[in-house]
Design a protein around this motif. Structure first.
Motif, PDB file in Angstrom:
ATOM      1  N   THR B  17       0.835  -1.206   0.000  1.00  0.00           N
ATOM      2  CA  THR B  17       0.000   0.000   0.000  1.00  0.00           C
ATOM      3  C   THR B  17       0.871   1.259   0.000  1.00  0.00           C
ATOM      4  O   THR B  17       1.853   1.342   0.742  1.00  0.00           O
ATOM      5  CB  THR B  17      -0.921   0.013   1.236  1.00  0.00           C
ATOM      6  OG1 THR B  17      -0.126  -0.205   2.409  1.00  0.00           O
ATOM      7  CG2 THR B  17      -1.974  -1.083   1.144  1.00  0.00           C
ATOM      8  N   GLU B  19       0.501   5.453   0.108  1.00  0.00           N
ATOM      9  CA  GLU B  19      -0.440   6.552   0.349  1.00  0.00           C
ATOM     10  C   GLU B  19      -0.286   7.676  -0.687  1.00  0.00           C
ATOM     11  O   GLU B  19       0.833   8.049  -1.046  1.00  0.00           O
ATOM     12  CB  GLU B  19      -0.230   7.126   1.760  1.00  0.00           C
ATOM     13  CG  GLU B  19      -1.296   8.178   2.089  1.00  0.00           C
ATOM     14  CD  GLU B  19      -1.407   8.515   3.574  1.00  0.00           C
ATOM     15  OE1 GLU B  19      -0.549   8.096   4.354  1.00  0.00           O
ATOM     16  OE2 GLU B  19      -2.389   9.202   3.927  1.00  0.00           O
ATOM     17  N   THR B  21      -2.887  10.396  -0.441  1.00  0.00           N
ATOM     18  CA  THR B  21      -3.948  11.293   0.021  1.00  0.00           C
ATOM     19  C   THR B  21      -3.686  12.749  -0.389  1.00  0.00           C
ATOM     20  O   THR B  21      -4.599  13.448  -0.861  1.00  0.00           O
ATOM     21  CB  THR B  21      -4.052  11.225   1.567  1.00  0.00           C
ATOM     22  OG1 THR B  21      -4.090   9.858   1.982  1.00  0.00           O
ATOM     23  CG2 THR B  21      -5.281  11.951   2.065  1.00  0.00           C
ATOM     24  N   GLU B  53      -6.182   2.827   7.797  1.00  0.00           N
ATOM     25  CA  GLU B  53      -5.497   3.555   8.859  1.00  0.00           C
ATOM     26  C   GLU B  53      -4.102   3.955   8.398  1.00  0.00           C
ATOM     27  O   GLU B  53      -3.364   3.134   7.851  1.00  0.00           O
ATOM     28  CB  GLU B  53      -5.392   2.653  10.103  1.00  0.00           C
ATOM     29  CG  GLU B  53      -4.748   3.383  11.273  1.00  0.00           C
ATOM     30  CD  GLU B  53      -4.490   2.485  12.483  1.00  0.00           C
ATOM     31  OE1 GLU B  53      -5.425   1.820  12.932  1.00  0.00           O
ATOM     32  OE2 GLU B  53      -3.348   2.486  12.963  1.00  0.00           O
ATOM     33  N   ASN B  54      -3.740   5.228   8.597  1.00  0.00           N
ATOM     34  CA  ASN B  54      -2.399   5.664   8.172  1.00  0.00           C
ATOM     35  C   ASN B  54      -1.523   6.053   9.364  1.00  0.00           C
ATOM     36  O   ASN B  54      -0.520   6.756   9.198  1.00  0.00           O
ATOM     37  CB  ASN B  54      -2.483   6.806   7.160  1.00  0.00           C
ATOM     38  CG  ASN B  54      -3.057   8.074   7.764  1.00  0.00           C
ATOM     39  OD1 ASN B  54      -3.465   8.089   8.917  1.00  0.00           O
ATOM     40  ND2 ASN B  54      -3.092   9.137   6.986  1.00  0.00           N
ATOM     41  N   PRO B  57       2.009   1.751  10.960  1.00  0.00           N
ATOM     42  CA  PRO B  57       2.275   0.959   9.746  1.00  0.00           C
ATOM     43  C   PRO B  57       2.051  -0.541   9.936  1.00  0.00           C
ATOM     44  O   PRO B  57       1.830  -1.254   8.960  1.00  0.00           O
ATOM     45  CB  PRO B  57       3.756   1.231   9.447  1.00  0.00           C
ATOM     46  CG  PRO B  57       4.102   2.462  10.225  1.00  0.00           C
ATOM     47  CD  PRO B  57       3.189   2.493  11.412  1.00  0.00           C
ATOM     48  N   ARG B  60      -1.179  -1.856   8.373  1.00  0.00           N
ATOM     49  CA  ARG B  60      -1.147  -2.114   6.927  1.00  0.00           C
ATOM     50  C   ARG B  60      -0.325  -3.360   6.586  1.00  0.00           C
ATOM     51  O   ARG B  60      -0.681  -4.117   5.696  1.00  0.00           O
ATOM     52  CB  ARG B  60      -0.624  -0.899   6.172  1.00  0.00           C
ATOM     53  CG  ARG B  60      -1.645   0.245   6.194  1.00  0.00           C
ATOM     54  CD  ARG B  60      -1.272   1.331   5.230  1.00  0.00           C
ATOM     55  NE  ARG B  60      -0.173   2.117   5.731  1.00  0.00           N
ATOM     56  CZ  ARG B  60       0.993   2.269   5.114  1.00  0.00           C
ATOM     57  NH1 ARG B  60       1.217   1.685   3.957  1.00  0.00           N
ATOM     58  NH2 ARG B  60       1.938   3.000   5.651  1.00  0.00           N
ATOM     59  N   GLY B 117      -6.353   7.246   5.515  1.00  0.00           N
ATOM     60  CA  GLY B 117      -5.524   7.672   4.396  1.00  0.00           C
ATOM     61  C   GLY B 117      -5.970   6.921   3.160  1.00  0.00           C
ATOM     62  O   GLY B 117      -6.558   5.836   3.259  1.00  0.00           O
ATOM     63  N   PHE B 119      -4.899   4.948  -0.225  1.00  0.00           N
ATOM     64  CA  PHE B 119      -3.728   4.186  -0.661  1.00  0.00           C
ATOM     65  C   PHE B 119      -3.950   3.529  -2.022  1.00  0.00           C
ATOM     66  O   PHE B 119      -5.041   2.985  -2.285  1.00  0.00           O
ATOM     67  CB  PHE B 119      -3.411   3.069   0.346  1.00  0.00           C
ATOM     68  CG  PHE B 119      -3.007   3.576   1.699  1.00  0.00           C
ATOM     69  CD1 PHE B 119      -1.670   3.776   2.007  1.00  0.00           C
ATOM     70  CD2 PHE B 119      -3.969   3.882   2.665  1.00  0.00           C
ATOM     71  CE1 PHE B 119      -1.297   4.259   3.259  1.00  0.00           C
ATOM     72  CE2 PHE B 119      -3.602   4.355   3.913  1.00  0.00           C
ATOM     73  CZ  PHE B 119      -2.263   4.556   4.207  1.00  0.00           C
TER      74      PHE B 119
END
Lengths: 139, 139, 139
Positions: B17, B19, B21, B53-54, B57, B60, B117, B119
């Motif tokens: 993933t 990001e 955003t 969720e950002n 880590p 993810r 976020g 991704f």
């Protein structure tokens, strides 16, 4: 005015699917638009949205139980466990379902099929307050 | 009705993933609109989008590893294997996540939740150039 | 603000993915808009939508067969079985894929990637008539 926006606050009682079709239909009516689309957006990553049959509750029970079996809590591979055993499964269930749904409306009425309802799918066990942004775009 | 459209070109470094955003928030700002929705569309079938969720880590990493275990590369049932062992799993992972996301904005700001976020989820190992169409609709 | 809306009636012959990209492209052309988005909404909970590779049919066969293995019909946990053994798996497959897709267009042309096609994914074996609402929003 071409955009109508509102934030819904939902307080689902525990994990599972919670219908809120009527709250979205109300925002479409408030917009005063006749034709267009309504975007329903969930501002969280441990709950999600789904459009599912709203007639026989056993269909939703089976769906929820199936996803619980697919994503069990006791997965020894999980590293992100600080927020509890149901946290990481919640993120995974969210990613497999939907963060937003975009639904048409015509003549001021939500264009869902006969058996469709819109549900917040809470994946956490503890009570959470959930915010859903509803944006109506039309004419 | 006002439409602002742009194509983003992303070059994710390997599977996982990534990001982006901020690039979408920038297009919302460029549109000059105050309220509306932004549609983010992935023009590929071996990568996908997810809102996740950002913050930590590890969430993810667990999500990516879980999906890798659900859709392993060595599935002897696969017939479509000419483009490599990670090709068919990539299509399946794409179908289980999202090709597009539609996100609201208000007062010119993206309406993501505090921990959300956006991704690009690259499912192929080899480097690929990925095109994402961003369409802002509002007033 | 301009909205063009139409309902498509599809009669898929059996379970599996059925492309209808052209029917959606036609509604975009009929709208007369140059830039915008088109929302494609499936009014059912036992079929769904997916945007998938439309070049090599073996990719879709593998995708369909994989999902059939993930959600088998003979699951002894299912309670909702009155409508037949393929009913509950259909709802689950629907929830794991998409009820709607929102696709951008530019210069009057659908903004799909080179290898992307839009498919109705029928999950029931018996013939069903399926209604898809297409809403074009743009300028």
């Amino acid at each position: 005015m071409p955009v109508h926006q509102a934030t819904l606050t939902l307080n689902p009682r525990g994990a599972g699917t919670h219908e809120f079709t009527e709250a979205v239909a109300r925002e479409v009516a408030r917009s005063g638009f006749r034709h267009g689309i309504v975007n329903v957006f969930c501002q969280h990553t441990s709950c999600s949205l789904v459009i599912m049959e709203n007639a026989d509750p056993s269909a939703r029970r089976d769906l929820e139980a199936w996803l619980d079996r697919l994503v069990p809590e006791d997965d020894p591979h999980f590293e992100h466990t600080l927020e509890g055993p149901d946290d990481m499964p919640s993120h995974i269930k969210m990613a497999l379902t939907r963060t937003s749904e975009t639904i048409p409306f015509a003549a001021g009425r939500l264009g869902l099929g006969t058996w469709q309802g819109l549900f917040l799918w809470e994946h956490r066990r503890a009570p959470h307050t959930r915010r859903i942004v509803v944006t109506v775009i039309g004419e």
